[in-house]
Design an enzyme around this catalytic site. Sequence first.
Site, mmCIF file in Angstrom:
data_model
loop_
_atom_site.group_PDB
_atom_site.id
_atom_site.type_symbol
_atom_site.label_atom_id
_atom_site.label_comp_id
_atom_site.label_asym_id
_atom_site.label_seq_id
_atom_site.Cartn_x
_atom_site.Cartn_y
_atom_site.Cartn_z
ATOM 1 N N TYR A 46 124.391 -72.557 -0.065
ATOM 2 C CA TYR A 46 125.676 -72.988 0.485
ATOM 3 C C TYR A 46 126.260 -74.140 -0.329
ATOM 4 O O TYR A 46 127.431 -74.126 -0.708
ATOM 5 C CB TYR A 46 125.490 -73.416 1.945
ATOM 6 C CG TYR A 46 126.712 -74.064 2.553
ATOM 7 C CD1 TYR A 46 127.838 -73.306 2.869
ATOM 8 C CD2 TYR A 46 126.739 -75.434 2.808
ATOM 9 C CE1 TYR A 46 128.967 -73.901 3.419
ATOM 10 C CE2 TYR A 46 127.860 -76.030 3.353
ATOM 11 C CZ TYR A 46 128.971 -75.273 3.655
ATOM 12 O OH TYR A 46 130.088 -75.857 4.195
ATOM 13 N N ALA A 47 125.430 -75.136 -0.621
ATOM 14 C CA ALA A 47 125.887 -76.279 -1.410
ATOM 15 C C ALA A 47 126.340 -75.841 -2.794
ATOM 16 O O ALA A 47 127.345 -76.327 -3.317
ATOM 17 C CB ALA A 47 124.768 -77.310 -1.522
#
Length: 324
Positions: free
Chosen positions: A154-155
């Site tokens: 996600y990051a």
Amino acid sequence: MSILVTGAAGFIGYHVAEALLGRDEIVIGIDDLNPYYDVRLKGARLDRLRTKRNFVFHQSDIADRHAIMLISERHPDITEIVHLAAQAGVRYSLVDPWSYVRSNVMGHLVMLEAARKLPRLRHFVYASSSSVYGANQQLPFRESDRVDAPVSLYAATKRADELMSHAYAHLFDLPQTGLRFFTVYGPWGRPDMAYFSFARAIVSGEPITLYDNGRLKRDFTYIDDIVDGVIGCLAHPPEAGAPARVLNIGNHRCEEVHELVALLERALGRSAIIRSAPRPAMDVEETYADVDAIAALTGFQPTTSLAEGIPRFVAWFNDWNASG
């Protein structure tokens, strides 16, 4: 003139759209209403927006470039975009990593392409995340810190969004601001977030898991403060030809998760059944936002403490549960 809000049926998108409508802005909402979490909640948010006379809604996937281009062609008067649609959640990326690349990377690219072709566009504001700081040990997190070591997919997708936006600002003079959100909470929130899932478990008498005995620290930011910051940024686009900028948007307070649980217990009038577990590899130990840059630009000053915000969330949570 109108403002496009993607993720309009989502948590932050709903609140931003509602605030803009309250200012008599014309808001064009986009959301695909995907079932990552309870679609009834998304539908309820959307129903509230649909009661406003200046709200127009399109159900569409932001990664569908043909659909998004058609929507933008139908609304050539769009002057600002608030791009908040994304595949959210850190842990779910272990289950369905493909959805993150489709929504967060391809979807961001599609929105950039649509934005650069809008003849009146003044500002493209989009959601990044505090997760881009990874395992950064320097606190508080500053926009000048290195962000090249993400600890979750996600990051990584959110950092990819920032880099794509940088390229589009350089190539097409597209004025952009990326907002690195820090642990947003409040009424109408996301059920997958810790505070919401803890509340459900406490009410149901089910155990909750606290990593490292609840000693992890987060910069919990109340939704009303987030909305003020988003709208404030929207009114301050970068100068023509300026690089795309990124700004932290948080509460500038670092609080332990066990304090969050104590506030939930007090507001709900029930005790939590607590289990402890080691911190997962994709969870960082601490987040803490330096907000000097956004304050200098917009006057942003978060005013809602966790002790004030959690009872407001619980009041809404009780009403939502009672509604079935």
